[in-house]
Scaffold this active site. Structure first.
Site, PDB file in Angstrom:
ATOM      1  N   ASP A   7      12.952  38.929  46.529  1.00 38.81           N
ATOM      2  CA  ASP A   7      12.263  38.899  45.151  1.00 38.81           C
ATOM      3  C   ASP A   7      12.719  37.624  44.651  1.00 38.81           C
ATOM      4  OD1 ASP A   7      14.937  39.210  44.225  1.00 38.81           O
ATOM      5  OD2 ASP A   7      14.452  40.904  43.156  1.00 38.81           O
ATOM      6  N   CYS A  63      17.443  40.919  47.462  1.00 42.60           N
ATOM      7  CA  CYS A  63      17.293  40.755  46.129  1.00 42.60           C
ATOM      8  C   CYS A  63      18.705  40.494  45.352  1.00 42.60           C
ATOM      9  CB  CYS A  63      16.771  41.956  45.722  1.00 42.60           C
ATOM     10  SG  CYS A  63      17.771  43.415  45.772  1.00 42.60           S
ATOM     11  N   THR A  65      21.177  42.269  44.276  1.00 41.82           N
ATOM     12  CA  THR A  65      22.065  43.032  44.772  1.00 41.82           C
ATOM     13  C   THR A  65      22.209  43.513  46.209  1.00 41.82           C
ATOM     14  OG1 THR A  65      21.289  45.161  43.949  1.00 41.82           O
ATOM     15  CG2 THR A  65      22.960  43.968  42.443  1.00 41.82           C
ATOM     16  N   HIS A  96      26.324  51.496  65.190  1.00 41.95           N
ATOM     17  CA  HIS A  96      26.224  53.053  64.964  1.00 41.95           C
ATOM     18  C   HIS A  96      25.224  53.539  64.468  1.00 41.95           C
ATOM     19  CE1 HIS A  96      31.128  53.454  64.984  1.00 41.95           C
ATOM     20  NE2 HIS A  96      30.539  52.818  66.143  1.00 41.95           N
ATOM     21  N   HIS A 131      25.651  58.373  68.541  1.00 42.69           N
ATOM     22  CA  HIS A 131      25.260  57.952  67.293  1.00 42.69           C
ATOM     23  C   HIS A 131      23.903  58.164  67.414  1.00 42.69           C
ATOM     24  CE1 HIS A 131      29.022  56.016  66.573  1.00 42.69           C
ATOM     25  NE2 HIS A 131      28.883  55.423  67.764  1.00 42.69           N
TER      26      HIS A 131
HETATM   27  C1  RB5 Z   1      15.932  41.622  39.526  1.00 43.21           C
HETATM   28  O1  RB5 Z   1      16.487  40.877  38.480  1.00 43.21           O
HETATM   29  C2  RB5 Z   1      16.949  42.555  40.283  1.00 43.21           C
HETATM   30  O2  RB5 Z   1      16.817  43.661  39.548  1.00 43.21           O
HETATM   31  C3  RB5 Z   1      16.619  42.703  41.774  1.00 43.21           C
HETATM   32  O3  RB5 Z   1      16.766  41.615  42.220  1.00 43.21           O
HETATM   33  C4  RB5 Z   1      17.675  43.673  42.366  1.00 43.21           C
HETATM   34  O4  RB5 Z   1      19.014  43.229  42.087  1.00 43.21           O
HETATM   35  C5  RB5 Z   1      17.417  45.036  42.345  1.00 43.21           C
HETATM   36  O5  RB5 Z   1      18.300  45.764  42.950  1.00 43.21           O
END
Ligand code: RB5
Length: 146
Positions: A7, A63, A65, A96, A131
Site C-alpha cells: 500500500d 504495508c 505494519t 515449518h 509439518h
Molecule cells: C495505512 O495507513 C496502514 O493502516 C496500513 O499500511 C497497515 O499498517 C495496516 O495494517
C-alpha cells in the site's frame, strides 16, 4: 516469479526489495501501488491471486505494519502468510509453515533488513514431514469454513 505489492506506506520498501533481489536473479511481478493511496486488502487479493492461479510461486506484501496485509492474505484459501521482522521467523515460516506469502511492515523495520528477510524467505525450502500434517489440519479448517 514472485508477486509483490504494497500500500502507500510500503512503496519505498517494495522498491528496495525489487532492486536488491532483481540483481540476485529473482523476478518480480509488481501488483502496485506505485504511490497512490490505496486499501491494503485490495493489493493482498491481487498478489495472492497470482499465487493461487499458479502464475507466481510466492508473494511479498508490505504495508505499515505488515499486519493488515497478513490478515487479508490469510483469508484466501491456499494462502499461508506470515509477518516477519527478523530473519529467524522468515526461515522458519518457510521450513515449518510452508508460508507462500511474506508480509513486512515498512513502519516497523528498515529497508536493509527487509531485503535480508525477503532473501531468506525466498531461498528457504519447506521441511515437510510432521509439518505437512499440521498444514493439512489448517487446510481442513479452511475447507470447513466454506
Ligand atoms: C495505512 O495507513 C496502514 O493502516 C496500513 O499500511 C497497515 O499498517 C495496516 O495494517
Amino acid at each position: 516469479m514472485i508477486a509483490i505489492g504494497c500500500d502507500h506506506a510500503g512503496v519505498e520498501m517494495k522498491r528496495a526489495v525489487i532492486e536488491a533481489l532483481s540483481e540476485k536473479g529473482f523476478e518480480f511481478l509488481d501488483m502496485g501501488t506505485d504511490g497512490e493511496k490505496c486499501d491494503y486488502p485490495d493489493i493482498a487479493v491481487s498478489v495472492c491471486g497470482e499465487i493461487i492461479s499458479g502464475r507466481c510461486d510466492m508473494g511479498i506484501l508490505i504495508c505499515g505494519t505488515g499486519i493488515g496485509m497478513s490478515i487479508s492474505a490469510n483469508k484466501i484459501n491456499g494462502i499461508r502468510a506470515g509477518v516477519c521482522s527478523e530473519t529467524f521467523s522468515a526461515k522458519y515460516t518457510r521450513l515449518h509453515n510452508n508460508a507462500n506469502v511474506l508480509c513486512m511492515g515498512a513502519r516497523t523495520i528498515g529497508c536493509g533488513l527487509a531485503v535480508e528477510i525477503a532473501e531468506v524467505f525466498l531461498t528457504t525450502g519447506f521441511e515437510g514431514g510432521r509439518h505437512q500434517r499440521r498444514l493439512d489440519i489448517i487446510s481442513n479448517i479452511e475447507n470447513s469454513q466454506r
